[in-house]
Design an enzyme around this catalytic site. Structure first.
Site, PDB file in Angstrom:
ATOM      1  CD  GLU A 108      10.046  -1.784  10.854  1.00 53.96           C
ATOM      2  OE1 GLU A 108      10.129  -1.896  11.816  1.00 53.96           O
ATOM      3  OE2 GLU A 108       9.066  -1.309  10.154  1.00 53.96           O
ATOM      4  CG  ASP A 144      -0.224   0.029   2.532  1.00 56.95           C
ATOM      5  OD1 ASP A 144       1.073  -0.609   2.664  1.00 56.95           O
ATOM      6  OD2 ASP A 144      -0.864   0.197   3.433  1.00 56.95           O
TER       7      ASP A 144
HETATM    8  C1  UGA Z   1       3.728  -0.359   9.318  1.00 55.41           C
HETATM    9  C2  UGA Z   1       4.906  -0.824   8.391  1.00 55.41           C
HETATM   10  O1  UGA Z   1       5.117   0.131   7.412  1.00 55.41           O
HETATM   11  C3  UGA Z   1       5.005  -2.313   8.246  1.00 55.41           C
HETATM   12  O2  UGA Z   1       6.115  -2.717   7.385  1.00 55.41           O
HETATM   13  C4  UGA Z   1       4.719  -3.039   9.514  1.00 55.41           C
HETATM   14  O3  UGA Z   1       4.801  -4.609   8.970  1.00 55.41           O
HETATM   15  C5  UGA Z   1       3.553  -2.691   9.887  1.00 55.41           C
HETATM   16  O4  UGA Z   1       3.316  -1.491  10.251  1.00 55.41           O
HETATM   17  C6  UGA Z   1       3.141  -3.696  11.484  1.00 55.41           C
HETATM   18  O5  UGA Z   1       3.055  -2.862  12.499  1.00 55.41           O
HETATM   19  O6  UGA Z   1       3.657  -4.769  11.296  1.00 55.41           O
HETATM   20  P1  UGA Z   1       1.148  -0.534   8.194  1.00 55.41           P
HETATM   21  O7  UGA Z   1       0.885   0.415   7.065  1.00 55.41           O
HETATM   22  O8  UGA Z   1       0.410  -0.196   9.589  1.00 55.41           O
HETATM   23  O9  UGA Z   1       2.457  -0.655   8.263  1.00 55.41           O
HETATM   24  O10 UGA Z   1       0.715  -2.366   7.967  1.00 55.41           O
HETATM   25  P2  UGA Z   1      -0.016  -2.715   6.520  1.00 55.41           P
HETATM   26  O11 UGA Z   1       0.395  -2.029   5.418  1.00 55.41           O
HETATM   27  O12 UGA Z   1      -1.318  -2.967   6.961  1.00 55.41           O
HETATM   28  O13 UGA Z   1       0.529  -3.992   6.734  1.00 55.41           O
HETATM   29  C7  UGA Z   1       2.056  -4.453   6.007  1.00 55.41           C
HETATM   30  C8  UGA Z   1       2.130  -5.348   4.962  1.00 55.41           C
HETATM   31  O14 UGA Z   1       1.533  -6.560   5.471  1.00 55.41           O
HETATM   32  C9  UGA Z   1       1.320  -5.011   3.825  1.00 55.41           C
HETATM   33  O15 UGA Z   1       2.008  -5.440   2.606  1.00 55.41           O
HETATM   34  C10 UGA Z   1       0.091  -5.781   4.046  1.00 55.41           C
HETATM   35  O16 UGA Z   1      -0.433  -6.337   2.608  1.00 55.41           O
HETATM   36  C11 UGA Z   1       0.489  -6.996   4.698  1.00 55.41           C
HETATM   37  N1  UGA Z   1      -0.268  -7.791   5.506  1.00 55.41           N
HETATM   38  C12 UGA Z   1      -1.073  -7.140   6.552  1.00 55.41           C
HETATM   39  C13 UGA Z   1      -0.867  -9.122   5.549  1.00 55.41           C
HETATM   40  O17 UGA Z   1       0.074  -9.789   4.747  1.00 55.41           O
HETATM   41  N2  UGA Z   1      -1.716  -9.707   6.490  1.00 55.41           N
HETATM   42  C14 UGA Z   1      -2.454  -8.985   7.134  1.00 55.41           C
HETATM   43  O18 UGA Z   1      -3.327  -9.556   8.090  1.00 55.41           O
HETATM   44  C15 UGA Z   1      -2.196  -7.550   7.432  1.00 55.41           C
HETATM   45 MN    MN Z   2       0.957  -0.137   5.287  1.00 58.48          MN
END
Ligand code: UGA
Ligand code: MN
Length: 249
Positions: A194, A109
């Site tokens: 990270e 995203d």
């Molecule tokens: C922030 C950081 O930028 C992420 O790199 C980190 O993993 C995340 O926090 C965290 O707290 O773990 P954020 O925008 O809050 O990111 O998280 P998302 O973009 O919703 O998820 C990170 C990635 O994991 C995305 O590529 C999303 O598609 C994936 N994801 C999310 C999954 O594969 N499964 C899920 O249930 C949720």
């Molecule tokens: Mn994100």
């Protein structure tokens, strides 16, 4: 050198839109291999068809986050098992004697400037750069003095050894291949994935390579796609307007 982009992804209404936007950026980058890891028990038709037709060289993997590790509130990190599956693929399929490249963990995203990829391509160990719209700031950034990283401009947990978002660094594949066991873990709190990962890889702050004009340019933004609310259609409205014609795939 090849750029190996590891992207966790999961189903939600906005998934295909986010993947489309990201692929349109990656299409501008040569020698790039997109490792897309679905958070699902089986590969979905949506992502399978999307990857077959998106034009970016890719590998499609999947691993499901177990129910007890699914996000409740914000106490568990996301994308952990998916990024690890991507690392496993790299360790299984790449040969340090033959392959040259860099690994980048790119969430589906975020918004990427295609120039970012040329900044990271010639990473010796670990490259770093600013990330926009993250951690309560317009941008978080490594603090650079005389070409070296001296600290972190961050508001969120600034005491971290590496106060940087996932989108803010790239690692040479040799380091990944030499550290055969280093991966992400649920014992890491959100916001510490990270720094824990980089520490476990043996990274030293003095070895970091500042990119993007000495970390003065923002080439990636931690954008988050707004959840879409779908209204329940009124009776009869869907009679001719068949939703099936707009199947997700
Ligand atoms: C922030 C950081 O930028 C992420 O790199 C980190 O993993 C995340 O926090 C965290 O707290 O773990 P954020 O925008 O809050 O990111 O998280 P998302 O973009 O919703 O998820 C990170 C990635 O994991 C995305 O590529 C999303 O598609 C994936 N994801 C999310 C999954 O594969 N499964 C899920 O249930 C949720
Ligand atoms: Mn994100």
């Amino acid at each position: 050198p090849t750029i190996y982009v590891i992207t966790p992804t999961y189903y939600r209404l906005e998934q295909k839109a986010d993947l489309t936007r990201m692929s349109n950026t990656l299409l501008h980058v040569h020698h790039l291999h997109w490792i897309v890891v679905e958070d699902s028990v089986e590969k979905t038709k949506l992502v399978t068809y999307f990857l077959e037709t998106c034009g970016v060289i890719n590998t499609h993997l999947n691993i499901s986050t177990p129910r007890e590790k699914r996000l409740r509130g914000t106490e568990l990190p996301r994308g952990v098992l998916q990024r690890n599956a991507g690392l496993d693929w790299i360790r299984t399929n790449l040969d340090p004697e033959v392959d040259e490249g860099v690994v980048y963990f790119a969430d589906d995203d975020n918004t990427y400037n295609r120039k970012l990829f040329e900044e990271m391509r010639y990473t010796q160990r670990v490259s770093v750069w600013p990330v926009g719209l993250v951690g309560g700031l317009k941008h978080e950034s490594p603090i650079v003095k005389n070409g070296k990283v001296k600290g972190w401009n961050a508001m969120y947990m600034p005491e971290r050894n590496f106060a940087i978002d996932m989108a803010g660094f790239g690692v040479n594949i040799n380091i990944i291949l030499n550290h055969t066991k280093t991966k992400f873990s649920y014992s890491m709190l959100p916001g510490t994935l990270e720094t824990s990962f980089l520490t476990a890889l043996g990274t030293k702050i003095q070895d970091l390579e500042p990119r993007a004009d000495g970390c003065t340019k923002v080439l990636v933004w931690h954008t988050r796609t707004e959840k879409t609310k779908i209204e329940k259609p009124k009776d009869g409205f869907l009679k001719q307007y068949k939703q099936e014609q707009f199947a997700d795939v």
